[in-house]
Scaffold this active site. Structure first.
Site, PDB file in Angstrom:
ATOM      1  N   GLU A  71     -14.197   0.977   2.741  1.00 20.33           N
ATOM      2  CA  GLU A  71     -14.961   1.672   1.695  1.00 20.33           C
ATOM      3  C   GLU A  71     -15.931   0.763   0.958  1.00 20.33           C
ATOM      4  O   GLU A  71     -17.057   1.147   0.655  1.00 20.33           O
ATOM      5  CB  GLU A  71     -14.016   2.353   0.690  1.00 20.33           C
ATOM      6  CG  GLU A  71     -13.329   3.597   1.234  1.00 20.33           C
ATOM      7  CD  GLU A  71     -12.095   3.295   2.073  1.00 20.33           C
ATOM      8  OE1 GLU A  71     -11.707   2.113   2.152  1.00 20.33           O
ATOM      9  OE2 GLU A  71     -11.523   4.234   2.653  1.00 20.33           O
ATOM     10  N   HIS A 140      -4.457  10.990  -3.835  1.00 16.26           N
ATOM     11  CA  HIS A 140      -5.431  11.819  -3.124  1.00 16.26           C
ATOM     12  C   HIS A 140      -5.822  13.051  -3.948  1.00 16.26           C
ATOM     13  O   HIS A 140      -6.223  14.062  -3.383  1.00 16.26           O
ATOM     14  CB  HIS A 140      -4.872  12.298  -1.778  1.00 16.26           C
ATOM     15  CG  HIS A 140      -4.726  11.231  -0.745  1.00 16.26           C
ATOM     16  ND1 HIS A 140      -3.767  10.252  -0.804  1.00 16.26           N
ATOM     17  CD2 HIS A 140      -5.430  10.980   0.396  1.00 16.26           C
ATOM     18  CE1 HIS A 140      -3.878   9.450   0.253  1.00 16.26           C
ATOM     19  NE2 HIS A 140      -4.876   9.869   0.986  1.00 16.26           N
TER      20      HIS A 140
END
Lengths: 340, 333
Positions: A71, A140
């Protein structure tokens, strides 16, 4: 919804929020060879939430780029591509994973134009599926949009409808600045009327979704539909609420909120991020500092997530963030008893 | 650029004509004198903030930039004045930036740690260790997507080789065969922590193996060697064959920044490296091989001194930013 009508476009039709995003991406990629989509599993997999779908077959692997699970690296790659003439759209698979890329977003993307005295632009878009309600638990399910709204140099938007998902994305791709789009996982399958044409929804402009006179409810993301459902029930009990879809956190449309508060004299802010130090605090303070403060007849009410990581248990997860029922009760109390 | 090999010259030196070597020496002097003048201005209270001086590292900055064209890109570090000059920036606008003046490269908004000369291909120094590495990957993607005949050279220090950004970036540049040259300036210390204490491999370029790219560990104070090595990596990148990693072993004579009291290294170590000055070393080799000549060498150094003095005058006499412009440049229009 007043700002969500298709207008004169006879070809407007009902599609999902995910399809609207894909349509915006396809339009932008067809119109401008500089636009690329990159992210984890955005290619043949079609994106973790199916947003990119078949784009790799339409535009090829050179423009729909599957990246390693890196990322920080891919956020930096988007910055580098943006400052040298490309228009990258980066998908961060779950918005939570942006924590791994904070350096590039906050230190680099947000500041390059400023630090270099305007000599370079960073026209990149970051798409971030966020929010709770899918049983994905603490890592999440977060709503971290307020973090980025704190950073000068970034723009932050949160579309609540398929129409705005398309229109805001096209505006974001046009924008010469880094724009973060917090999409909501629960919204991907929701449907709405979306024009086929390549229209833009301006960044920095809130939308009044329902007009009313007794209280103003400012909502973001998935909270907009919950606030509208609550408003419908409130109307049945004789309480008229005005629902504002904030749409853009940075820049923020204070004027639309203040104008509504001057009319209704009561304000409630509903958002999915943790209540403490969040969007509600900022909007409350902005109203308190403005002339609209004089119009308030009751303390401002904030509804946000509890001070807890998102729990896994469906019962607890639901209780951790505002639901339609919470909005209904809080708004009724605000109007009837001043929120006490 | 290359000339026929001359007798008694190693190939790295004979590969460069007099004009290239004179220009390299001029830039090395400019860097050295820029850094010394910056330090002097700081001591006299003319500039504030902090600074990271690259005295002793001039050969790696200048040598690596020799094979670059103006249209090629570089990304630099917090110790980036040398890279900026090597890529062709002008010391007057650099000093103006350092002085926080509107005439600076970044209109006084960036300062020493964020100097960029975007027009000259310098996409900026960086205040974050390893910050430029992922950006270089994106620049490489951009060059490839636009089919440009360019390369991107990204500088970083030994400290950055333990950042995740280093590993993510080398991996991506390799899988996509991007035209990126990774130049590690290993000055042996990440602030106070030595490479031996911080890094699991003996040579940082050994890590190239893990990313399937060529890796070279070289004497970073040897200008012709740095230039020859960089040329191979740049040509490989231009041919579309992918990235390379070059590790230039060098040394910063000054401390990490103004707060450094040199508690982690000895005087003897510093003195030993002063004796390996890359500028005097190049001059010595040029004289030994009858290149340029002593009069020309003296003239190059004197010209550099004059240019730096004039740059400081330019910076001093330039206007400060207007307060009304405080929030300018936050967003592009």
């Amino acid at each position: 919804m007043p700002n969500d009508v298709a207008g004169a476009d006879p070809a407007a039709r009902e599609i999902t929020y995910a399809e609207a995003i894909r349509e915006a991406l396809a339009t932008a990629m067809a119109d401008d060879p500089r636009v690329i989509l990159m992210g984890e599993d955005v290619g043949v997999y079609g994106g973790a939430f199916g947003v990119s779908g078949d784009l790799v077959h339409r535009f090829g692997v050179e423009r729909v780029i599957d990246t390693p699970i890196s990322e920080l690296g891919i956020a930096g790659a988007a910055v580098g591509a943006a400052i040298t003439g490309m228009r990258p759209v980066l998908e961060i698979q779950f918005s939570d994973f942006i924590t791994l890329a904070m350096e590039q977003i906050v230190n680099q993307a947000a500041k390059i134009h400023f630090m270099f005295g305007g000599k370079a632009n960073v026209p990149m878009v970051v798409r971030l599926p966020g929010g709770s309600g899918t049983g994905a638990a603490a890592q999440h399910s977060q709503s971290l949009e307020a973090w980025f709204a704190h950073v000068p140099g970034l723009k932050v938007v949160q579309p609540s409808t398929p129409h705005d998902a398309k229109g805001l994305l096209l505006s974001a791709i046009d924008d010469p600045n880094p724009v973060l789009i917090f999409e909501h996982k629960l919204l991907y399958k929701t449907r709405g009327i979306v024009p086929t044409e390549a229209f833009r929804v301006p960044i920095g402009k809130a939308a009044v979704r329902r007009e009313g006179g007794d209280a103003t409810i400012v909502a973001t993301g998935v909270m907009v539909s919950r606030a509208l459902a609550a408003a419908e029930r409130l109307a049945a009990e004789g309480i008229s609420t005005e629902v504002i879809d904030l749409r853009s956190l940075r820049p923020i449309d204070l004027e639309t909120i203040a104008a509504s508060v001057r009319k209704t004299s009561r304000l409630m802010v509903v958002y999915e991020g943790v209540k403490t130090m969040g969007i509600g605090a900022e909007i409350s303070a902005m109203i308190a500092e403005s002339d609209a403060f004089d119009y308030l007849d009751a303390p401002i009410v904030r509804l946000g997530a509890a001070d807890v990581p998102l729990p896994y248990s469906p019962k607890l997860e639901r209780a951790a963030v505002p639901q339609e029922e919470d909005i209904f009760r809080a708004a009724a109390s605000l109007v009837r008893t001043g929120g006490a | 650029m290359s000339t026929l090999p001359r007798a008694n010259q190693r190939p790295e030196l004979s590969a460069f004509d007099d004009g290239t070597l004179a220009e390299a020496l001029r830039k090395m002097h400019l860097i050295r004198k820029f850094e010394e003048a910056a330090e002097d201005c700081y001591m006299r209270g003319l500039i504030h903030g902090t600074m990271h001086l690259s005295i002793g590292q001039e050969a790696s900055a200048v040598g690596s930039a020799i094979p670059l064209a103006k249209s090629d890109y570089v990304l630099s570090t917090h110790r980036g004045h040398g890279h900026c000059i090597a890529k062709g920036a002008s010391p007057d606008r650099m000093f103006a930036e350092f002085f926080g003046k509107e005439t600076g490269y970044c209109n006084g908004r960036g300062g020493s740690m964020h100097i960029a000369d975007v027009e000259g291909g310098n996409l900026g120094a960086n205040g974050i260790v390893g910050g430029g590495l992922p950006i270089a990957v994106g620049v490489g993607m951009s060059i490839k997507a636009q089919k440009l005949d360019r390369v991107c050279m990204v500088y970083f220090g030994d400290g950055a080789n333990n950042e995740g950004a280093f590993h993510e970036s080398l991996n991506m540049a390799s899988i996509w065969k991007l035209p990126v040259v990774f130049v590690c300036e290993n000055n042996n210390y990440g602030m106070s922590t030595s490479v031996a204490r911080s890094t699991a491999v003996a040579n940082i370029a050994d890590r190239a193996l893990a990313y399937s790219m060529p890796g070279d560990t070289i004497d970073g104070n040897d200008l012709p060697l740095v230039a020859a090595t960089a040329r191979i990596a740049v040509e490989r990148a231009r041919r579309g064959e992918g990235p390379s990693l070059i590790e230039c072993k060098t040394y910063r004579i000054r401390g990490h920044s103004k707060s450094d009291r040199n508690l982690y290294r000895t005087k003897e170590e510093i003195e030993a490296w002063k004796a390996k000055c890359p500028i005097r070393r190049l001059e010595g080799e040029l004289l030994n091989h009858d290149r340029l000549g002593s009069a020309r060498l003296a003239e190059i150094e004197a010209d550099a001194a004059r240019e730096i003095a004039a740059a400081i005058e330019f910076a001093k006499s330039s206007a400060e930013p207007d307060l009304a412009g405080l929030t300018r440049y936050v967003y592009a229009e």
